[in-house]
Motif scaffolding. Structure first.
Motif, PDB file in Angstrom:
ATOM      1  N   MET A   6      -8.588  24.458 -35.853  1.00  0.00           N
ATOM      2  CA  MET A   6      -8.365  23.008 -35.762  1.00  0.00           C
ATOM      3  C   MET A   6      -7.594  22.522 -36.996  1.00  0.00           C
ATOM      4  O   MET A   6      -6.618  21.766 -36.874  1.00  0.00           O
ATOM      5  N   GLU A   7      -8.019  22.968 -38.190  1.00  0.00           N
ATOM      6  CA  GLU A   7      -7.369  22.472 -39.408  1.00  0.00           C
ATOM      7  C   GLU A   7      -5.905  22.920 -39.461  1.00  0.00           C
ATOM      8  O   GLU A   7      -5.018  22.129 -39.801  1.00  0.00           O
ATOM      9  N   ALA A   8      -5.664  24.177 -39.110  1.00  0.00           N
ATOM     10  CA  ALA A   8      -4.276  24.668 -39.128  1.00  0.00           C
ATOM     11  C   ALA A   8      -3.436  23.892 -38.110  1.00  0.00           C
ATOM     12  O   ALA A   8      -2.283  23.544 -38.381  1.00  0.00           O
ATOM     13  N   ALA A   9      -4.015  23.585 -36.939  1.00  0.00           N
ATOM     14  CA  ALA A   9      -3.278  22.843 -35.910  1.00  0.00           C
ATOM     15  C   ALA A   9      -3.020  21.409 -36.374  1.00  0.00           C
ATOM     16  O   ALA A   9      -1.947  20.846 -36.129  1.00  0.00           O
ATOM     17  N   LEU A  10      -4.020  20.815 -37.058  1.00  0.00           N
ATOM     18  CA  LEU A  10      -3.824  19.446 -37.561  1.00  0.00           C
ATOM     19  C   LEU A  10      -2.714  19.409 -38.610  1.00  0.00           C
ATOM     20  O   LEU A  10      -1.891  18.493 -38.634  1.00  0.00           O
ATOM     21  N   ARG A  11      -2.686  20.430 -39.482  1.00  0.00           N
ATOM     22  CA  ARG A  11      -1.624  20.475 -40.494  1.00  0.00           C
ATOM     23  C   ARG A  11      -0.248  20.454 -39.803  1.00  0.00           C
ATOM     24  O   ARG A  11       0.699  19.856 -40.292  1.00  0.00           O
ATOM     25  N   TYR A  12      -0.165  21.121 -38.680  1.00  0.00           N
ATOM     26  CA  TYR A  12       1.111  21.191 -37.939  1.00  0.00           C
ATOM     27  C   TYR A  12       1.371  19.890 -37.177  1.00  0.00           C
ATOM     28  O   TYR A  12       2.410  19.256 -37.335  1.00  0.00           O
TER      29      TYR A  12
ATOM     30  N   ASP B 167     -22.164  22.543 -39.353  1.00  0.00           N
ATOM     31  CA  ASP B 167     -22.848  21.785 -38.293  1.00  0.00           C
ATOM     32  C   ASP B 167     -22.296  22.272 -36.957  1.00  0.00           C
ATOM     33  O   ASP B 167     -21.083  22.486 -36.830  1.00  0.00           O
ATOM     34  N   TYR B 168     -23.162  22.396 -35.963  1.00  0.00           N
ATOM     35  CA  TYR B 168     -22.692  22.948 -34.685  1.00  0.00           C
ATOM     36  C   TYR B 168     -21.619  22.089 -34.022  1.00  0.00           C
ATOM     37  O   TYR B 168     -20.790  22.588 -33.291  1.00  0.00           O
ATOM     38  N   LEU B 169     -21.671  20.773 -34.277  1.00  0.00           N
ATOM     39  CA  LEU B 169     -20.621  19.880 -33.751  1.00  0.00           C
ATOM     40  C   LEU B 169     -20.096  19.016 -34.885  1.00  0.00           C
ATOM     41  O   LEU B 169     -20.873  18.378 -35.600  1.00  0.00           O
ATOM     42  N   ARG B 170     -18.769  19.041 -35.076  1.00  0.00           N
ATOM     43  CA  ARG B 170     -18.139  18.120 -36.032  1.00  0.00           C
ATOM     44  C   ARG B 170     -17.063  17.340 -35.287  1.00  0.00           C
ATOM     45  O   ARG B 170     -16.346  17.910 -34.467  1.00  0.00           O
ATOM     46  N   GLU B 171     -17.001  16.051 -35.562  1.00  0.00           N
ATOM     47  CA  GLU B 171     -16.017  15.216 -34.881  1.00  0.00           C
ATOM     48  C   GLU B 171     -15.225  14.439 -35.916  1.00  0.00           C
ATOM     49  O   GLU B 171     -15.752  14.149 -37.000  1.00  0.00           O
ATOM     50  N   ALA B 172     -14.001  14.089 -35.605  1.00  0.00           N
ATOM     51  CA  ALA B 172     -13.208  13.245 -36.507  1.00  0.00           C
ATOM     52  C   ALA B 172     -12.173  12.490 -35.684  1.00  0.00           C
ATOM     53  O   ALA B 172     -11.781  12.936 -34.602  1.00  0.00           O
ATOM     54  N   THR B 173     -11.776  11.334 -36.208  1.00  0.00           N
ATOM     55  CA  THR B 173     -10.698  10.561 -35.575  1.00  0.00           C
ATOM     56  C   THR B 173      -9.635  10.312 -36.631  1.00  0.00           C
ATOM     57  O   THR B 173      -9.946   9.916 -37.748  1.00  0.00           O
ATOM     58  N   TYR B 174      -8.391  10.576 -36.290  1.00  0.00           N
ATOM     59  CA  TYR B 174      -7.281  10.361 -37.231  1.00  0.00           C
ATOM     60  C   TYR B 174      -6.318   9.354 -36.635  1.00  0.00           C
ATOM     61  O   TYR B 174      -6.075   9.360 -35.424  1.00  0.00           O
TER      62      TYR B 174
ATOM     63  N   VAL C 167      -2.973  18.742 -47.414  1.00  0.00           N
ATOM     64  CA  VAL C 167      -3.125  19.747 -46.341  1.00  0.00           C
ATOM     65  C   VAL C 167      -4.584  19.947 -45.933  1.00  0.00           C
ATOM     66  O   VAL C 167      -4.861  20.527 -44.888  1.00  0.00           O
ATOM     67  N   ASP C 168      -5.523  19.501 -46.766  1.00  0.00           N
ATOM     68  CA  ASP C 168      -6.939  19.735 -46.444  1.00  0.00           C
ATOM     69  C   ASP C 168      -7.473  18.691 -45.466  1.00  0.00           C
ATOM     70  O   ASP C 168      -7.322  17.492 -45.694  1.00  0.00           O
ATOM     71  N   PHE C 169      -8.094  19.172 -44.389  1.00  0.00           N
ATOM     72  CA  PHE C 169      -8.785  18.281 -43.459  1.00  0.00           C
ATOM     73  C   PHE C 169     -10.263  18.673 -43.523  1.00  0.00           C
ATOM     74  O   PHE C 169     -10.760  19.413 -42.684  1.00  0.00           O
ATOM     75  N   LYS C 170     -10.922  18.203 -44.580  1.00  0.00           N
ATOM     76  CA  LYS C 170     -12.271  18.715 -44.877  1.00  0.00           C
ATOM     77  C   LYS C 170     -13.315  18.303 -43.836  1.00  0.00           C
ATOM     78  O   LYS C 170     -14.360  18.936 -43.724  1.00  0.00           O
TER      79      LYS C 170
ATOM     80  N   ARG D 272     -18.687  33.800 -46.685  1.00  0.00           N
ATOM     81  CA  ARG D 272     -17.490  34.453 -46.135  1.00  0.00           C
ATOM     82  C   ARG D 272     -16.400  33.408 -45.863  1.00  0.00           C
ATOM     83  O   ARG D 272     -15.226  33.633 -46.141  1.00  0.00           O
ATOM     84  N   ALA D 273     -16.810  32.239 -45.316  1.00  0.00           N
ATOM     85  CA  ALA D 273     -15.821  31.177 -45.042  1.00  0.00           C
ATOM     86  C   ALA D 273     -15.188  30.707 -46.352  1.00  0.00           C
ATOM     87  O   ALA D 273     -13.971  30.491 -46.420  1.00  0.00           O
ATOM     88  N   ALA D 274     -16.005  30.616 -47.421  1.00  0.00           N
ATOM     89  CA  ALA D 274     -15.466  30.180 -48.717  1.00  0.00           C
ATOM     90  C   ALA D 274     -14.404  31.168 -49.200  1.00  0.00           C
ATOM     91  O   ALA D 274     -13.392  30.767 -49.803  1.00  0.00           O
ATOM     92  N   GLY D 275     -14.610  32.454 -48.931  1.00  0.00           N
ATOM     93  CA  GLY D 275     -13.613  33.473 -49.293  1.00  0.00           C
ATOM     94  C   GLY D 275     -12.275  33.191 -48.605  1.00  0.00           C
ATOM     95  O   GLY D 275     -11.207  33.356 -49.204  1.00  0.00           O
ATOM     96  N   LEU D 276     -12.335  32.732 -47.361  1.00  0.00           N
ATOM     97  CA  LEU D 276     -11.092  32.436 -46.630  1.00  0.00           C
ATOM     98  C   LEU D 276     -10.431  31.161 -47.158  1.00  0.00           C
ATOM     99  O   LEU D 276      -9.212  31.098 -47.327  1.00  0.00           O
ATOM    100  N   TYR D 277     -11.258  30.128 -47.414  1.00  0.00           N
ATOM    101  CA  TYR D 277     -10.661  28.887 -47.922  1.00  0.00           C
ATOM    102  C   TYR D 277     -10.059  29.095 -49.310  1.00  0.00           C
ATOM    103  O   TYR D 277      -9.062  28.477 -49.667  1.00  0.00           O
ATOM    104  N   SER D 278     -10.650  29.997 -50.082  1.00  0.00           N
ATOM    105  CA  SER D 278     -10.059  30.230 -51.400  1.00  0.00           C
ATOM    106  C   SER D 278      -8.760  31.035 -51.259  1.00  0.00           C
ATOM    107  O   SER D 278      -7.793  30.800 -51.988  1.00  0.00           O
ATOM    108  N   ALA D 279      -8.687  31.936 -50.255  1.00  0.00           N
ATOM    109  CA  ALA D 279      -7.413  32.640 -50.002  1.00  0.00           C
ATOM    110  C   ALA D 279      -6.347  31.645 -49.549  1.00  0.00           C
ATOM    111  O   ALA D 279      -5.174  31.751 -49.914  1.00  0.00           O
TER     112      ALA D 279
END
Ligand code: SF4
Ligand code: SF4
Ligand code: SF4
Ligand code: FES
Length: 673
Positions: A426-432, A454-461, A445-448, A523-530
């Motif tokens: 979702m974040e990569a698609a939003l960046r695009y 959380d099993y469900l996260r929602e946002a409106t842009y 570039v961050d859409f935190k 593990r996710a933090a490892g990816l966000y830091s990469a």
């Protein structure tokens, strides 16, 4: 000992009760790792294994996982009686267990082995069971060995509670009790979606990912073959755990060196094709938003989610993005471009995926991802499978000099890397998409909002005057809940990301077993830091992908060529089990398989008419002996974009089908046999 309000005593230490749901969690917080088989913090409490026994002074012995903590309780976790009871439980389990540790894939990551060692079980005082149950290796993703099952029920609960699938359950009673798919069928005959979460929670070797490394070794040792690897994002932040690195350590460089030592000719990155997925998927999303297409659009990179939608929600299939997953985009691009680039014969190119996921094994074998009978991806090895291959060669991976991916299919941006965590696609698609809609470079570039567990996260842009509503879900139970709300009109979105595994691919069924709290976040933090450390963080800035479009796929995403190679279609799997029927069976040695789907609910189903026309066609053209024609039955109507007919490897929507168009494909297919 006097205690403060809302505290209790564990082995003479005062511990606060802070909302824990049972004694076990309070005891673990106090630093005591009680042995357990049947407790998982995200699942319901089963209380069957009796390993977490503790003594509540003045009350007696109880299972800590099934007891609520109360202020003033005095708990002992280690007494002669408790030790003896736990030891007896383990010995009884071992007496009923196929003990083949040296050849078991879970050796060294097996909870049963570990607890037996911890409790000092040196001999088993009970008679070894003599019955041997058959091993179920029918699934392309998993192997089930009921002889190694300790009946903890973790797999049953994860499948029904976290995934809302319920493909396996307890069967029979007493000494015959075991875990099995419905009606004691094989796993490939029930509605299993191949997510592998049952293997991820199984404490023993009773459900494990299906190994594929013998085939990989055979190709690596064949001098005629050129073997290339693609490595999924989540692998690099989990593989190190097998080599004693802290959870989440990024071992990308050492992993590439190890693959070269093993004999891989080229090592590429699935993050490249993840970037390409974003080019296609975000273009598709923008097109649907701007031209009134089907919304919400769902992501389609997780094959377990796709199979779930095909099985339970075929009416939603037009909402799935038709873009292939990064694994299959890599396979398509590599097959199309590498033979010429590397100067090799196409038949000598072997493509190996290294994946955190066992559903990818299923995906790679689908007929729709084959060309001329050959799959786009030849072998899928899990992270654990790779670790075992590296260890079997005696490579001390962490002592290797880090190396880099080969180009151009090893070049990626941060957008491709974060695919491995829930919310990453979702974040990569939003960046695009946001950059394209606003027509100017992104301010940040961050859409935190889309990150987290959380099993469900929602946002409106608010993007260029338009409201864009999105949702991110992980686990299929959460996806089911959301789909029901969408269908009831209670919520609406433009774009929804679904990942089957809790936390996303970082906790896929092929990753090292890890039960430490917070391991998915680490593990996710490892990816966000990469992602942060990449010079380029937006998929659209991947100039190697741009070049690939110019040279091979019509110059831009969404082109006709890109659609042909990088998109797919879906199958209505809502079929009635065992109701597939052979209608015509030719006698020739080599035959072309044909299957037509018929809806049992629709009286005027096009499939029925087509089936009889096809039978007439093959007879009239004298090729009836060269075909096998089956009817598959579905309880739901065919919907646009789903597979209605298959002819060999060719898959077709029902609305694309007429006896004239199919007749030509049948005659061509027979010629090519
Ligand atoms: S792979 Fe997933 S769907 Fe299949 S039995 Fe295991 S948990 Fe259930
Ligand atoms: S298969 Fe594994 S997870 Fe399932 S009940 Fe048996 S030991 Fe437990
Ligand atoms: S979430 Fe990832 S690892 Fe899990 S089944 Fe889907 S693609 Fe595979
Ligand atoms: S973990 Fe408590 S009874 Fe199994």
């Amino acid at each position: 000992m006097e205690t403060k309000p809302n505290t209790l005593i564990v082995n003479n230490i005062e511990v606060a009760i802070e909302g824990e749901r049972n004694l076990l969690e309070v005891i673990r917080k106090a630093g005591i790792d009680l042995p357990t088989f049947c407790y998982h913090s995200e699942l319901s409490i089963y209380g069957a294994c009796r390993l977490c026994l503790v003594e509540i002074v003045g009350k007696g012995v109880t299972a800590a996982c099934a007891t609520a903590p109360r202020p003033g309780m005095v708990i002992k976790t280690e007494t002669a009686q408790l030790r003896n009871m736990r030891k007896i439980n383990i010995e009884l389990l071992l007496a009923n267990h196929k003990r083949e540790c040296p050849s078991c894939v879970r050796s060294n990551s097996c909870n049963l082995q570990d607890i037996a060692r911890r409790l000092g079980v040196n001999e088993i005082r009970y008679k070894q069971t003599e019955t041997t149950l058959p091993i179920d290796d029918s699934s392309v993703s998993l192997v089930r060995d009921p002889n190694k099952c300790v009946l903890c029920g973790d797999c049953v609960r994860v499948c029904s509670e976290l995934q809302s699938v319920g493909a396996i359950d307890f069967a029979f009673r007493g000494t015959k009790a075991r875990v099995a798919p419905a009606f004691d069928k094989n796993l490939n005959e029930v509605e299993c979606v191949n997510c592998g979460q049952c293997a991820a929670v199984c404490p023993t070797g009773a459900i494990v990912p299906k190994p594929d490394y013998d085939n990989v070794w055979a190709d690596l040792n064949n001098p005629e073959k050129v073997v290339v690897a693609q490595i999924a994002p989540a692998v690099r932040v989990a593989l190190g755990e097998y080599f004693n690195c802290p959870t989440g350590t990024n071992v990308e460089g050492q992993m590439i060196s190890a693959l070269r030592m093993m004999g891989f000719d080229y090592v590429y990155d699935t993050c490249f094709s993840a970037d390409m997925t974003i080019f296609e998927e975000a273009t598709e999303l923008l097109d649907r938003i701007q031209n009134g297409g089907k919304l919400p659009m769902f992501t389609s990179c997780c094959p377990a989610w796709v199979k779930f939608a095909e099985t339970y929600y075929p009416e939603m299939l037009p909402n799935l993005s038709s873009t292939r997953s990064p694994q299959q985009i890599f396979g398509a691009v590599a097959r199309q471009t590498l033979p010429a680039k590397l100067g090799i014969k196409p038949e000598n190119l072997v493509i190996v995926s290294i994946m955190p996921c066992v559903a990818k094994k299923f995906e790679a074998k689908l007929d729709k991802f084959k060309r001329e009978g050959r799959p786009d991806v030849d072998h899928v090895v899990t992270t654990v499978g790779l670790a075992q291959m590296i260890k079997s060669m005696g490579i001390n991976m962490m002592n290797l000099e880090p190396d880099s991916f080969d180009m151009p299919l090893g070049f990626s941006t941060g957008g491709g890397v974060i695919f491995g965590a829930t919310g990453g696609v979702m974040e990569a698609a939003l960046r695009y998409a946001v950059e394209k809609l606003e027509g100017k470079p992104l301010a940040k570039v961050d859409f935190k909002e889309v990150r987290g567990m959380d099993y469900l996260r929602e946002a409106t842009y608010n993007v260029a005057g338009k409201e864009v509503k999105i949702a991110v879900v992980h686990t299929l139970a959460a996806a089911r809940k959301l789909i029901e709300k969408i269908k009831a009109g209670e919520v609406d979105y433009q774009f929804v990301e679904v990942m089957s595994c809790p936390g996303g691919c970082v906790a896929g069924g092929g990753q090292p077993i890890n039960t430490t709290p917070g391991f998915r976040q680490q593990r996710a933090a490892g990816l966000y830091s990469a992602d942060k450390s990449r010079r380029l963080q937006k998929s659209q800035d991947n100039f190697m992908v741009e070049k690939c479009y110019q040279e091979n796929f019509g110059g831009h995403p969404g082109s006709h060529e890109a659609h042909e190679a990088l998109h797919t279609r879906y199958q209505n799997r809502c079929q009635i089990f065992d109701a597939r029927q052979n209608v015509l069976s030719g006698s020739a040695e080599k035959k072309l398989p044909i299957c037509v789907t018929i809806c049992t609910q629709q009286k005027d189903c096009n499939g029925q008419k087509l089936l009889s026309e096809l039978v007439g066609f093959v007879k009239a053209n004298g090729v009836a002996e060269m075909v096998d024609i089956d009817a598959a039955f579905s309880s739901r109507p065919q919907v646009e974009g789903t597979i209605g007919v298959t002819i060999g490897d060719l898959v077709l929507d029902m609305e694309d089908c007429s006896v004239e168009t199919l007749g030509k494909s049948i005659l061509d297919g027979i010629k090519a046999l």
